[in-house]
Design an enzyme around this catalytic site. Structure first.
Site, mmCIF file in Angstrom:
data_model
loop_
_atom_site.group_PDB
_atom_site.id
_atom_site.type_symbol
_atom_site.label_atom_id
_atom_site.label_comp_id
_atom_site.label_asym_id
_atom_site.label_seq_id
_atom_site.Cartn_x
_atom_site.Cartn_y
_atom_site.Cartn_z
ATOM 1 N N TYR A 185 -35.837 -25.096 -24.617
ATOM 2 C CA TYR A 185 -36.345 -25.438 -25.961
ATOM 3 C C TYR A 185 -37.391 -26.528 -25.879
ATOM 4 O O TYR A 185 -38.364 -26.542 -26.638
ATOM 5 C CB TYR A 185 -35.172 -25.800 -26.877
ATOM 6 C CG TYR A 185 -34.129 -24.726 -26.767
ATOM 7 C CD1 TYR A 185 -34.365 -23.471 -27.340
ATOM 8 C CD2 TYR A 185 -32.995 -24.898 -25.984
ATOM 9 C CE1 TYR A 185 -33.469 -22.437 -27.160
ATOM 10 C CE2 TYR A 185 -32.091 -23.867 -25.805
ATOM 11 C CZ TYR A 185 -32.328 -22.645 -26.398
ATOM 12 O OH TYR A 185 -31.454 -21.618 -26.200
ATOM 13 N N GLU B 176 -50.648 -48.349 -38.634
ATOM 14 C CA GLU B 176 -50.745 -47.311 -37.609
ATOM 15 C C GLU B 176 -51.566 -46.104 -38.088
ATOM 16 O O GLU B 176 -51.660 -45.107 -37.383
ATOM 17 C CB GLU B 176 -49.339 -46.921 -37.163
ATOM 18 C CG GLU B 176 -48.652 -48.122 -36.467
ATOM 19 C CD GLU B 176 -47.262 -47.861 -35.928
ATOM 20 O OE1 GLU B 176 -46.494 -47.144 -36.585
ATOM 21 O OE2 GLU B 176 -46.955 -48.393 -34.856
HETATM 22 ZN ZN LIG Z 1 -44.957 -47.527 -34.341
#
Ligand SMILES: [Zn+2]
Length: 154
Positions: free
Chosen positions: A62, A16
């Site tokens: 938030y 990735e």
């Molecule tokens: Zn992933």
């Protein structure tokens, strides 16, 4: 890894790594990218009815301050070369991106900031499951605008 994609030291990077590089190149203000397959964001990413422009409409201040909105990219096989350009396009204007049937990526000005942003987003996704869609009270456009005017746009 260098920004050019050169492996400089340490263990072999994840498959990735390319989408992390693409995000840094798309938006140089980000100095850290956190990608996880955390439970609630991944559960959200598996819903059939995702709003791809914003998978989590604001219902807590938030979330507005740390994340703002959550666009989605389609499902691609992990490691697919289609993930990087899809994320890079969204990263130009968004701090967090949901990856359908996969997980999420969240960016920040440093690793601590990105981690805090991720944690806020994961907790917001958890709350979204605790308060079902049909009874959840979202913040109005005016309430979101007031937060952004007071604390800055995420
Ligand atoms: Zn992933």
């Amino acid at each position: 890894m260098s920004l050019a994609g050169e492996h400089l030291s340490g263990d072999r990077p994840s498959k990735e790594v390319d989408f992390h590089r693409a995000i840094y190149l798309a938006n140089p203000s980000y100095r850290a990218v956190v990608h996880l397959h955390s439970t609630y964001l991944t559960a959200l990413a598996c819903r059939k009815d995702l709003n791809h422009d914003n998978a989590l409409e604001a219902f807590s201040p938030y979330y507005v301050m740390r994340v703002g909105s959550l666009p989605t990219i389609p499902y691609f096989r992990p490691g697919s070369d289609k993930i990087a350009p899809a994320l890079a396009e969204k990263a130009i204007n968004h701090r967090a991106i949901l990856m359908a049937n996969h997980g999420a990526v969240v960016m920040g000005k440093n690793l601590l900031d990105a981690g805090d942003n991720y944690e806020e987003l994961e907790e917001t996704a958890k709350l979204a499951f605790l308060v079902p869609d049909d009874i959840r009270k979202h913040l109005s456009r005016e309430e979101v605008a007031d937060l952004e005017a007071t604390f800055g746009k995420a």
